[in-house]
Design a protein around this motif. Structure first.
Motif, PDB file in Angstrom:
ATOM      1  N   HIS A  70     -21.185 -28.981  46.303  1.00 47.71           N
ATOM      2  CA  HIS A  70     -21.689 -29.164  44.934  1.00 47.71           C
ATOM      3  C   HIS A  70     -22.179 -27.861  44.316  1.00 47.71           C
ATOM      4  N   TRP A  94     -21.569 -24.792  45.114  1.00 46.31           N
ATOM      5  CA  TRP A  94     -20.467 -23.840  44.948  1.00 46.31           C
ATOM      6  C   TRP A  94     -19.619 -24.195  43.725  1.00 46.31           C
ATOM      7  N   LEU A  95     -19.303 -25.487  43.595  1.00 44.33           N
ATOM      8  CA  LEU A  95     -18.507 -25.933  42.454  1.00 44.33           C
ATOM      9  C   LEU A  95     -19.251 -25.691  41.151  1.00 44.33           C
ATOM     10  N   TRP A 147      -7.674 -28.346  48.212  1.00 42.29           N
ATOM     11  CA  TRP A 147      -8.752 -28.006  47.301  1.00 42.29           C
ATOM     12  C   TRP A 147      -9.650 -29.216  47.081  1.00 42.29           C
ATOM     13  N   GLY A 156     -13.064 -31.185  45.025  1.00 46.87           N
ATOM     14  CA  GLY A 156     -13.945 -31.313  43.883  1.00 46.87           C
ATOM     15  C   GLY A 156     -15.243 -31.963  44.322  1.00 46.87           C
ATOM     16  N   TYR A 157     -16.030 -32.414  43.363  1.00 48.87           N
ATOM     17  CA  TYR A 157     -17.302 -33.053  43.680  1.00 48.87           C
ATOM     18  C   TYR A 157     -17.091 -34.339  44.480  1.00 48.87           C
ATOM     19  N   ASN A 161     -13.760 -22.164  43.282  1.00 44.54           N
ATOM     20  CA  ASN A 161     -12.785 -23.032  43.940  1.00 44.54           C
ATOM     21  C   ASN A 161     -13.290 -23.243  45.358  1.00 44.54           C
ATOM     22  N   TYR A 190      -8.345 -29.216  41.158  1.00 52.45           N
ATOM     23  CA  TYR A 190      -9.548 -28.586  41.688  1.00 52.45           C
ATOM     24  C   TYR A 190      -9.382 -27.082  41.918  1.00 52.45           C
TER      25      TYR A 190
END
Length: 357
Positions: free
Chosen positions: A96, A98-99, A37, A39-40, A104, A55
């Motif tokens: 970015h 998408w988050l 997974w 994250g940024y 996820n 994440y």
């Protein structure tokens, strides 16, 4: 003609070039595969059943990317992530948007299995553990070691269902690039079969599958009863559509569809919401970059409004196009061909025209 064949073969040997993720040496010295997974800023945490992940939330919509052939990636300690600058894309974190939208964002890695000098040896591992190279995997020194007794399709299915066992979000989208499109289709078929058998929650069946410059080799395979990989994929997709799975496909290069190298699988493309995307910012010899453009163009397009069909207010296909519209395009009789915006990398100036399939 011989020069053309050599050009495409040489291009195929470099298709594994992609953005370099920052992973510890142990990731390449030892066998490592499965769901991660993100994250940024390309931060990541490997998914492990029963462990909290910084994440991942079981209630969020989810997008998971599956990469393709990875020749030479182990020695170079490369793994594809969401900054695609090294693959000819923008110097941006393409996860970015998408988050920020509450997704996820994950990657299903099989890079050490896919690290083969011959693309068909990597392809076989998707379907069988007893192909030409069995399930050998490559480490950072370039040496091969014997692998598990399960195919990459089975291994990624196990990682997927174990780590998403409690999933209760609004939907899962799979993205498969190049050879990875076969894995996306095989994985979706395995999930569908498990849902039918009552061993997996129906929430785990992907709602939408994007095939990004998909690759299928020519000729029948003994491990598929002498059927072509593209032929079996057509059978699977036809069945999965009856289960409500939405399919979209994007062609960005000639590498995966020239008669000398790959099966263009027109029959399968006609089952999907199919778009031919122009990459005029690369020249005709930059087929590797054109091939990789399918990934970053799709990911980036989520940050833009859906492109329009030229001269109308009707939406064309992109990552941000709603499921309902992709379904309409999938079930229609026309394909989309890039019209405006094909000489710029940015997706927000794109428009398409409809043509008969």
């Amino acid at each position: 003609m011989r020069k053309l064949v050599l050009l495409f073969l040489l291009t195929l040997t470099s298709l594994a070039e992609a953005a370099t993720g920052v992973f510890p040496d142990s990731t390449f010295n030892n066998l490592d595969y499965g769901l991660y997974w993100f994250g940024y800023g390309d931060s990541w945490q490997k998914a492990q059943p029963g462990y909290t992940n910084a994440y991942y939330s079981s209630t969020k919509p989810t997008v998971i990317y599956i990469h393709g052939w990875q020749n030479g990636s182990s020695v170079n300690k490369n793994r594809e992530t969401f900054n695609r600058l090294d693959a000819g894309g923008p110097n941006l974190d393409l996860a970015h948007a998408w988050l920020t939208a509450g997704y996820n964002v994950g990657v299903l890695y099989w890079n050490q299995f896919a690290d083969e000098g011959e693309v068909k040896d990597a392809e076989a591992k998707i379907w069988t553990a007893t192909g030409p190279r069995a399930m050998r995997w490559r480490n950072a020194s370039g040496a091969y070691a014997s692998g598990p007794s399960q195919s990459a399709g089975d291994l990624l299915f196990q990682s997927y269902k174990d780590n998403l066992a409690g999933y209760n979000g609004s939907g899962i989208r799979l993205l498969g690039h190049s050879l990875g499109n076969q894995l996306a289709i095989v994985l979706t078929k395995k999930i569908s079969d498990a849902v039918t058998a009552g061993t997996v929650n129906s929430k785990l069946l992907p709602k939408r599958v994007a095939l990004l410059d998909p690759f299928y080799s020519n000729q029948g395979k003994s491990y598929l009863g002498n059927k072509w990989t593209g032929e079996v994929c057509r059978t699977y997709v036809s069945e999965l559509k009856t289960k409500g799975v939405i399919f979209e496909a994007y062609r960005t290069s000639a590498v995966t569809s020239t008669i000398f190298v790959g099966d263009n699988n027109t029959g399968l493309m006609n089952m999907t919401a199919f778009s031919e995307v122009k990459t005029g910012y690369f020249n005709s010899t930059q087929q590797t970059q054109k091939h990789n453009a399918a990934v970053w163009h799709y990911l980036w397009s989520f940050a833009s409004n859906p492109p329009l069909i030229t001269g109308t207010s009707n939406q064309a296909a992109s990552a941000s196009t709603p499921d309902s519209r992709i379904t309409t395009l999938m079930n229609g009789t026309q394909k989309l061909v890039h019209d405006l915006g094909g000489t710029t990398k940015e997706p927000w100036d794109d428009s398409f025209k409809l043509y008969a399939r």
